[in-house]
Each structure stands twice: as C-alpha cells, then as structure tokens.
Scaffold this motif. Structure first.
Motif, PDB file in Angstrom:
ATOM      1  N   GLU A  39       0.812  -1.215   0.000  1.00 59.87           N
ATOM      2  CA  GLU A  39       0.000   0.000   0.000  1.00 59.87           C
ATOM      3  C   GLU A  39       0.850   1.273   0.000  1.00 59.87           C
ATOM      4  O   GLU A  39       0.309   2.376   0.089  1.00 59.87           O
ATOM      5  CB  GLU A  39      -0.929   0.015   1.232  1.00 59.87           C
ATOM      6  N   SER A  40       2.161   1.112  -0.096  1.00 57.52           N
ATOM      7  CA  SER A  40       3.055   2.263   0.006  1.00 57.52           C
ATOM      8  C   SER A  40       2.863   3.225  -1.163  1.00 57.52           C
ATOM      9  O   SER A  40       3.100   2.885  -2.324  1.00 57.52           O
ATOM     10  CB  SER A  40       4.513   1.793   0.036  1.00 57.52           C
ATOM     11  N   ARG A  41       2.448   4.437  -0.857  1.00 64.03           N
ATOM     12  CA  ARG A  41       2.299   5.449  -1.907  1.00 64.03           C
ATOM     13  C   ARG A  41       3.656   5.922  -2.417  1.00 64.03           C
ATOM     14  O   ARG A  41       3.817   6.220  -3.602  1.00 64.03           O
ATOM     15  CB  ARG A  41       1.500   6.642  -1.376  1.00 64.03           C
ATOM     16  N   SER A  42       4.624   6.007  -1.514  1.00 64.52           N
ATOM     17  CA  SER A  42       5.943   6.500  -1.931  1.00 64.52           C
ATOM     18  C   SER A  42       6.608   5.530  -2.899  1.00 64.52           C
ATOM     19  O   SER A  42       7.224   5.953  -3.889  1.00 64.52           O
ATOM     20  CB  SER A  42       6.836   6.738  -0.717  1.00 64.52           C
ATOM     21  N   ARG A  44       5.016   3.283  -4.807  1.00 62.57           N
ATOM     22  CA  ARG A  44       4.233   3.295  -6.048  1.00 62.57           C
ATOM     23  C   ARG A  44       4.575   4.532  -6.879  1.00 62.57           C
ATOM     24  O   ARG A  44       4.661   4.464  -8.107  1.00 62.57           O
ATOM     25  CB  ARG A  44       2.738   3.239  -5.716  1.00 62.57           C
ATOM     26  N   PHE A  45       4.747   5.660  -6.184  1.00 59.89           N
ATOM     27  CA  PHE A  45       5.122   6.886  -6.910  1.00 59.89           C
ATOM     28  C   PHE A  45       6.473   6.701  -7.595  1.00 59.89           C
ATOM     29  O   PHE A  45       6.651   7.096  -8.757  1.00 59.89           O
ATOM     30  CB  PHE A  45       5.176   8.073  -5.960  1.00 59.89           C
ATOM     31  N   GLU A  66      -4.139   6.282 -10.389  1.00 56.31           N
ATOM     32  CA  GLU A  66      -4.572   5.626  -9.148  1.00 56.31           C
ATOM     33  C   GLU A  66      -4.196   6.463  -7.930  1.00 56.31           C
ATOM     34  O   GLU A  66      -5.000   6.632  -7.001  1.00 56.31           O
ATOM     35  CB  GLU A  66      -3.938   4.235  -9.045  1.00 56.31           C
ATOM     36  N   LEU A  67      -2.993   7.003  -7.917  1.00 56.73           N
ATOM     37  CA  LEU A  67      -2.539   7.802  -6.782  1.00 56.73           C
ATOM     38  C   LEU A  67      -3.324   9.107  -6.679  1.00 56.73           C
ATOM     39  O   LEU A  67      -3.627   9.575  -5.572  1.00 56.73           O
ATOM     40  CB  LEU A  67      -1.038   8.094  -6.912  1.00 56.73           C
ATOM     41  N   GLU A  70      -6.559   8.663  -4.941  1.00 60.14           N
ATOM     42  CA  GLU A  70      -6.394   8.541  -3.494  1.00 60.14           C
ATOM     43  C   GLU A  70      -6.030   9.880  -2.851  1.00 60.14           C
ATOM     44  O   GLU A  70      -6.371  10.129  -1.692  1.00 60.14           O
ATOM     45  CB  GLU A  70      -5.305   7.501  -3.181  1.00 60.14           C
ATOM     46  N   ASP A  71      -5.320  10.707  -3.606  1.00 63.61           N
ATOM     47  CA  ASP A  71      -4.831  11.978  -3.045  1.00 63.61           C
ATOM     48  C   ASP A  71      -4.942  13.078  -4.101  1.00 63.61           C
ATOM     49  O   ASP A  71      -3.937  13.590  -4.597  1.00 63.61           O
ATOM     50  CB  ASP A  71      -3.385  11.804  -2.593  1.00 63.61           C
ATOM     51  N   LYS A  74      -2.677  16.797  -5.205  1.00 66.98           N
ATOM     52  CA  LYS A  74      -1.301  16.862  -4.738  1.00 66.98           C
ATOM     53  C   LYS A  74      -0.387  17.298  -5.873  1.00 66.98           C
ATOM     54  O   LYS A  74      -0.371  16.684  -6.955  1.00 66.98           O
ATOM     55  CB  LYS A  74      -0.842  15.505  -4.200  1.00 66.98           C
ATOM     56  N   LEU A  77       1.976  14.843  -7.664  1.00 68.04           N
ATOM     57  CA  LEU A  77       1.271  13.879  -8.500  1.00 68.04           C
ATOM     58  C   LEU A  77       0.737  14.528  -9.771  1.00 68.04           C
ATOM     59  O   LEU A  77       0.763  13.924 -10.846  1.00 68.04           O
ATOM     60  CB  LEU A  77       0.114  13.245  -7.718  1.00 68.04           C
TER      61      LEU A  77
END
Length: 491
Positions: A39-42, A44-45, A66-67, A70-71, A74, A77
């Motif tokens: 689930e790590s966003r960092s 995945r980014f 997808e990111l 979720e956010d 930003k 992103l």
C-alpha cells in the motif's frame, strides 16, 4: 537482491539507484519492496517515476491516475501525471494538469516550460514556441528555457541558428550548472552539426558529452545477463519449461537494439486498426522478479525457471494481460519493444504462447553511430559511453537473437532496418502477413499517425520514410576503430 526492512530504506535505496541511472536494479528493488509494503504510496510513486524515466508511459499513467484518486490535488502527482499523459499523447489532459500545478504553486515559468516540453515531444513545435513567448525576459534567462529553445530550433530544422544559439550559452561549460543539462546540450549540438554535414564537429560534440558524463557502468553486470542466459538456456531445458494458457490478446515482441528502428516499426503498425503499441513495457521485468516469489526457489534468475510450474505460468500470463488492458482498447495485437527482450523473450514466449516475435536487425556500425551520437545516457544506457562496449553490446544481442531464432516455438520473423527503409511496401506487407492481419494501405502513411513515439526517436518517426541513416557510419569511419574490432565477425 538486498532485503530492506523499512519502507524508507527501500525508497532511499531505489532513489540512489535511479540517480546513478541503474534503472533495472531500481525496478527490481521497488517491485521487491512493494511486495512487503503493497500500500506504500511512496514506492508506487517511485515506480511511476521510473516508468516515466524509462518511457513506459502507459504504466506511469496508470499508477499516477490511481494515486491521484487517493490523493487528488497533490502537486507532485499532478506534475508527474502531466508528464506521463503527455508521453501517451493525451496532450490536453497533460496540459490541464500542468495548469493546475501552476495555479497551486504560482511557478508560471516552470509550468510554461513543462507545457512547451509536452507540445514539442508531441511534434507541436509552433505551440511550444508560442507558449515560450509568453515568458518575460527574466524568466527566459534559465538553462531550461535555453535548452527548450535549442530543441525547438532543431525541430524546425534551423540547424545553423541552433548551433549559434548553443555556442552563445555562457554556462554550457559552467560546472555549477546541472550536468544532465550540459550533456543534453552537447548532444543537441552534435545533432545540429550532423544535419549540416559537419561530421567532425558533430563527433567532437558527442565525445565531449560522453567525456563529461560521470555515470559508472558495471560491465560485468550488464554483459553477464547475456552470458548467463546463454549458458543456462539449453534447447532441452527451454522445451521443458511450462507454458501459460492461450490468451485473447496476442503479444508482439519487437526484439532489437536501441536506435535499430523499433520506433519506426511501431509507428508503421500504429496505422493498423488491430494493433496497439505498448512501447517499452516494463511488465517483463516485474514478471521476472515475481518468479522467485511464485516458485519459492532458492535459485536466482534465470536458474529459478527450473522451478516454474504450469500454475505459476498461468499467474504470470494473467499479470501480463492485465498490464495491457489499461490501453489496448480491445485490439487484437499489442506490441512490446522493451530493451531487455533479448534476454527475456524466451521466458515470455513460454508464458504467452499466443505471442509472436520480430527480431529486428540494423548494421552494427550504423547502430553504433546512432547510439553514440544520441543522448541514450539519460535513459540509462550507460554502455553507450564506450565505443568498445557499444560494439560488444551489439554482438551480445546478436548472439541472443541467433539463439532464440533456433529455439523459440512461437512464430518468429527476422527484419532488417535497411530493407524496411529501402522497400517499405514489400517489408510492411511481409510484416502484416506475418501477423495474420488484413492489409491496410494506411500503413504506408505512417508519418500521419496520431500515435506518439514514446522514445528518444519521437522527432524522427513522424516523417516520411528516408534512407539517409543507412550507411551513415561512413561519415564517422575514422572514429569507429573500437566498434569495428568488436563486430568484425559480423561485417
């Protein structure tokens, strides 16, 4: 692969590898890390960022979309998604995202340069020039603006003006200026000189770009992947590997060197309604790293393939098919020209028995000149910094192609770049017949394609067929001794 115990450690290690342009090792590190921290966003980014760096823009677009869900909003992103969307030809969406970044940050100059970059990479040079004209004199006094201006001049074929402009840059030799920008500028200078027929000056500019590059090339690691695969993959072992199931999508693997015509081939095929181009897809490397997880093997790649089961092959095949559903729009054939295919195509052909492969060849000296005078360093092709390594890389890939030609059980076609540019109709008809598709006359007008070439060749494949790149090595013959020595058995 080193095991990192925290998300932060994994991220830090991947960033370090990316900064050194060790992109393949960075991909493996991130995919391994994502297993532990799914689930790590960092992480995945970073995978999305790395996909953009290696021009797998479809993967990058999917991840950033997808990111953003979720956010939303930003800035980091929005900017990253804009770059990725621009790479897939979604120009209006890319620019809208970039405008949101400008609104949120107030950084108008930086945002306008990003928009100009999107336009220029999508062959909309006039739009790129127009957006730059909106900047003030003060905002134009940056290395990024000067670099974009030079790119536009070259795109407009104003080569003499581009040379004068680049040579007037006072900071081109300033060591305090970002090294990647200086390297890029010398490669642009090389291109402009080459187009004007000033070949000694072109070579001097390219050599200077290579000389100031500070990247470290791991020769043993790079060439070892070819040697290890040939030593491991006997015909008997290959035939014993389990096959995945037949799939509705038919992958087409374009196996060739950088600068061997893979982008041109995709551009031609983009005119056919049954073909979608995937570009340099990174899914193969993810599948490679997943083999150990699925098999729980004590061996490393490629030896762990001996533990592969039919159920594992089915999982991997499904993973590949899912990776193309994002963009294939129901089309029958999806091409993949990932540059690690020379070592992977055997494995992938077993996982995906509905696939085909085109082995694309180009004269080794023409290929070497094109690689050396193009900024492949930014894409992580560090072997191009040495003429000796360039020659050996061509030979290693040729040996792999010869091995797979003898071993692959899927349909295989050999194609020579020189034949394609000399007789486009004959070779294109042969390609379409090989793919079991009906002929489309539109394939002869590939330069009208709306498809965006997602590689460094983006500024060449939107033009009509030309043959001036065949035999180009003769203009640089006196510089090519180390390459000639390496490829002497093949010329």
């Amino acid at each position: 692969m080193v095991q990192f115990y925290t998300e932060e450690e994994t991220s830090k290690a991947a960033k370090k590898l990316i900064s050194k342009k060790l992109f393949q090792l960075a991909k493996v590190t991130l995919h391994e890390g994502l297993r532990t921290f799914p689930e790590s966003r960092s992480l995945r980014f970073l995978i999305g960022h790395l996909a953009t760096e290696t021009r797998d823009f479809y993967t990058a677009s999917r991840i950033f979309e997808e990111l953003l869900e979720e956010d939303p909003g930003k800035v980091e992103l929005l900017h990253a998604a804009g770059q990725a969307f621009g790479g897939t030809g979604r120009v209006d969406e890319a620019i809208e995202l970039t405008k949101q970044v400008i609104k949120k940050t107030g950084k108008k100059a930086q945002g306008f340069l990003s928009i100009a970059d999107i336009y220029e990479r999508n062959n909309r040079t006039d739009d790129a020039e127009e957006i730059l004209q909106q900047l003030t004199d003060e905002q134009r006094n940056t290395a990024s603006h000067r670099g974009m201006t030079a790119r536009i001049l070259i795109a407009k074929k104003e080569y003499a003006k581009a040379i004068d402009f680049i040579l007037s840059m006072e900071d081109i030799e300033d060591s305090s200026v970002q090294l990647s920008w200086r390297i890029m500028t010398y490669f642009m200078l090389c291109k402009a000189y080459d187009r004007l027929g000033e070949y000694d000056k072109a070579w001097e500019a390219a050599k200077h770009a290579h000389d100031i590059d500070e990247s470290s090339f791991d020769e043993d690691q790079f060439f070892g992947q070819f040697v290890d695969m040939r030593a491991f993959m006997t015909k008997e072992l290959f035939e014993a590997l389990p096959e995945g199931p037949t799939t509705s999508v038919e992958p087409l693997f374009i196996v060739g060197n950088p600068r061997s015509g893979t982008s041109l081939l995709e551009q031609i095929m983009s005119m056919h309604p049954d073909i979608e181009n995937g570009g340099e897809m990174s899914i193969g490397l993810k599948m490679q790293t997943d083999v150990s997880l699925l098999t729980d093997s004590f061996h490393s790649w490629p030896t762990n393939l001996i533990d592969l089961r039919s159920s594992d092959a089915e999982v991997l095949g499904q993973d590949y098919c899912q990776s193309v559903e994002f963009f294939r729009a129901g089309k029958k054939i999806v091409s993949n020209k990932a540059l690690n295919l020379p070592t992977q195509v055997g494995f992938l052909s077993k996982i995906l028995p509905s696939s085909r492969a085109i082995l694309l060849h180009r004269h080794p000296l023409d290929n070497a000149v094109s690689c050396y005078t193009t900024n492949l360093l930014q894409a992580g092709h560090l072997y191009t910094n040495s003429l000796k390594s360039l020659g050996r890389a061509w030979v290693e890939r040729k040996k792999m192609a010869d091995m797979w030609l003898d071993m692959l059980q899927i349909p295989v076609m050999e194609l020579h770049y020189e034949n394609l540019v000399a007789d486009q109709r004959k070779e294109t008809e042969r390609i379409i017949e090989f793919l079991d598709l009906p002929w489309q006359e539109d394939c002869m007008e590939f330069h009208k394609s709306k498809y965006v070439a997602r590689t460094i060749s983006y500024d060449q494949v939107n033009k009509k067929m030309y043959s001036t790149s065949s035999g180009r090595w003769k203009n640089y013959e006196k510089h090519l001794g180390p390459v000639m020595d390496a490829v002497s058995d093949y010329i």
